[in-house]
Design a protein around this motif. Structure first.
Motif, short mmCIF file in Angstrom:
data_model
loop_
_atom_site.label_atom_id
_atom_site.label_comp_id
_atom_site.label_asym_id
_atom_site.label_seq_id
_atom_site.Cartn_x
_atom_site.Cartn_y
_atom_site.Cartn_z
N ARG A 70 0.79 -1.24 0.00
CA ARG A 70 0.00 0.00 0.00
C ARG A 70 0.82 1.28 0.00
O ARG A 70 0.26 2.36 -0.19
CB ARG A 70 -0.89 0.04 1.25
N ARG A 90 -15.67 -8.91 27.01
CA ARG A 90 -16.89 -8.26 26.55
C ARG A 90 -16.97 -8.29 25.02
O ARG A 90 -18.00 -8.63 24.44
CB ARG A 90 -16.94 -6.80 27.04
N MET A 91 -15.84 -7.93 24.37
CA MET A 91 -15.82 -7.90 22.91
C MET A 91 -16.01 -9.29 22.30
O MET A 91 -16.71 -9.45 21.31
CB MET A 91 -14.50 -7.29 22.42
N CYS A 94 -19.37 -10.19 21.89
CA CYS A 94 -20.04 -9.52 20.76
C CYS A 94 -19.58 -10.11 19.43
O CYS A 94 -19.94 -9.62 18.36
CB CYS A 94 -19.72 -8.03 20.72
N VAL A 96 -16.35 -10.24 18.39
CA VAL A 96 -15.11 -9.62 17.91
C VAL A 96 -13.98 -10.66 17.93
O VAL A 96 -13.84 -11.41 18.90
CB VAL A 96 -14.72 -8.40 18.78
N SER A 118 -13.25 -7.69 11.96
CA SER A 118 -14.24 -7.38 13.00
C SER A 118 -14.56 -5.89 13.07
O SER A 118 -15.49 -5.49 13.76
CB SER A 118 -13.74 -7.86 14.37
N LEU A 119 -13.77 -5.07 12.40
CA LEU A 119 -14.00 -3.60 12.41
C LEU A 119 -14.00 -3.05 10.98
O LEU A 119 -13.47 -1.96 10.72
CB LEU A 119 -12.94 -2.89 13.25
N HIS A 120 -14.59 -3.81 10.06
CA HIS A 120 -14.77 -3.37 8.66
C HIS A 120 -13.50 -2.77 8.07
O HIS A 120 -13.49 -1.63 7.60
CB HIS A 120 -15.94 -2.39 8.57
N GLY A 121 -12.41 -3.54 8.14
CA GLY A 121 -11.17 -3.14 7.45
C GLY A 121 -10.16 -2.39 8.30
O GLY A 121 -9.09 -2.06 7.81
N VAL A 122 -10.50 -2.11 9.56
CA VAL A 122 -9.58 -1.34 10.41
C VAL A 122 -8.86 -2.25 11.40
O VAL A 122 -9.51 -2.98 12.16
CB VAL A 122 -10.34 -0.24 11.19
N ILE B 8 -13.21 6.72 8.91
CA ILE B 8 -13.13 5.38 8.33
C ILE B 8 -14.13 5.27 7.19
O ILE B 8 -15.31 5.61 7.36
CB ILE B 8 -13.44 4.33 9.43
N GLU B 15 -24.94 -0.34 8.99
CA GLU B 15 -24.47 -1.67 9.41
C GLU B 15 -23.15 -1.55 10.18
O GLU B 15 -22.97 -2.15 11.24
CB GLU B 15 -24.28 -2.55 8.17
N SER B 16 -22.22 -0.73 9.65
CA SER B 16 -20.93 -0.56 10.32
C SER B 16 -21.09 0.10 11.68
O SER B 16 -20.38 -0.23 12.63
CB SER B 16 -19.99 0.30 9.46
N VAL B 19 -21.90 -2.45 14.29
CA VAL B 19 -20.72 -3.24 14.63
C VAL B 19 -19.79 -2.45 15.54
O VAL B 19 -19.33 -2.94 16.58
CB VAL B 19 -19.97 -3.66 13.33
N TYR B 20 -19.51 -1.20 15.17
CA TYR B 20 -18.60 -0.36 15.96
C TYR B 20 -19.19 -0.02 17.33
O TYR B 20 -18.47 0.00 18.33
CB TYR B 20 -18.25 0.93 15.20
N GLU B 22 -21.21 -1.74 19.12
CA GLU B 22 -21.11 -2.92 19.97
C GLU B 22 -19.67 -3.18 20.39
O GLU B 22 -19.37 -3.35 21.57
CB GLU B 22 -21.69 -4.14 19.24
N ALA B 23 -18.76 -3.16 19.41
CA ALA B 23 -17.35 -3.46 19.70
C ALA B 23 -16.75 -2.43 20.65
O ALA B 23 -16.00 -2.79 21.57
CB ALA B 23 -16.55 -3.50 18.40
N PRO B 72 -12.95 -0.97 2.47
CA PRO B 72 -13.19 -0.19 3.69
C PRO B 72 -11.94 -0.15 4.58
O PRO B 72 -11.15 -1.09 4.58
CB PRO B 72 -14.33 -0.95 4.38
N GLY B 73 -11.80 0.94 5.32
CA GLY B 73 -10.65 1.07 6.22
C GLY B 73 -10.38 2.52 6.59
O GLY B 73 -11.17 3.41 6.28
#
Lengths: 131, 131
Positions: A70, A90-91, A94, A96, A118-122, B8, B15-16, B19-20, B22-23, B72-73
């Motif tokens: 990249r 906790r995670m 969920c 994670v 688990s964090l959409h690409g992060v 991000i 949807e994201s 997820v975020y 909750e995480a 995504p990221g």
């Protein structure tokens, strides 16, 4: 939960540190070499967190692979919590997913990493508050 | 200078955001649509800054292009200053290049962007402290 640092992959940490120090108007930079992780780091303090520039020091470093794929840029964020074991539990509850278990990090902290899926690409580090 | 938010790029902000939320164990999320920038945003507060998830709402959105190229990221970081005009002048004196001039942002702030080539691959927003 708060942001502890933002980690950036760079080719030359000394050169990048000069650029960031000047651009961000920072008056101090701390350099740290972490042989076990294969990185040399420049830590630039901001008011509410730090920016960490990371240069790979070995061919097998994941940062080396990131740079080849990249180029230099944002690599991960680190989330700080006073109760890392509790947060991990906790995670996990969920759904994670983590990359490895909680292990010693720098400056007496304990760390683990949340899988990017688990964090959409992060990619996110989870670290304990330094005691 | 401090971190205001971490932005991000995501395909589906609702949807994201679930997820975020909750995480990260966050109990509140604010949604905002910015037609002029072609994005819908979910703002997730942490203790010392916010995480902003951005979904493109138009085909010409730079976020749309980012997602097509990288998926995504992490997209950019936002640096907050009480004196944005002074900071821009100071940074220009250091050779930092900007993407456009200082312009109105959300919530009464004023914003501009630092070109990634001035920060070794990192896109950074510079925003004024909200009054």
């Amino acid at each position: 939960m708060k942001i502890n640092h933002i980690a950036i992959a760079v080719h030359d940490v000394e050169e990048s540190a000069k650029v960031y120090k000047e651009a961000l108007g920072s008056d101090s930079i701390l350099f740290e070499t972490v042989p076990s992780e294969g990185v040399k780091i420049a830590i630039i303090p901001l008011e509410n967190c730090t920016v960490e520039l990371m240069q790979p020091t070995s061919k097998s470093s994941p940062i080396k692979k990131f740079l080849e794929k990249r180029g230099p840029g944002l690599h991960h964020i680190a989330l700080e919590t006073p109760d890392i074991d509790g947060e991990v539990e906790r995670m996990k509850g969920c759904g994670v997913q983590f990359l490895g278990s909680v292990r010693p990090g720098s400056a007496g902290t304990r760390v683990t990493f949340i899988h990017p899926k688990s964090l959409h690409g992060v990619l996110a580090e989870l670290c304990s508050t330094s005691s």
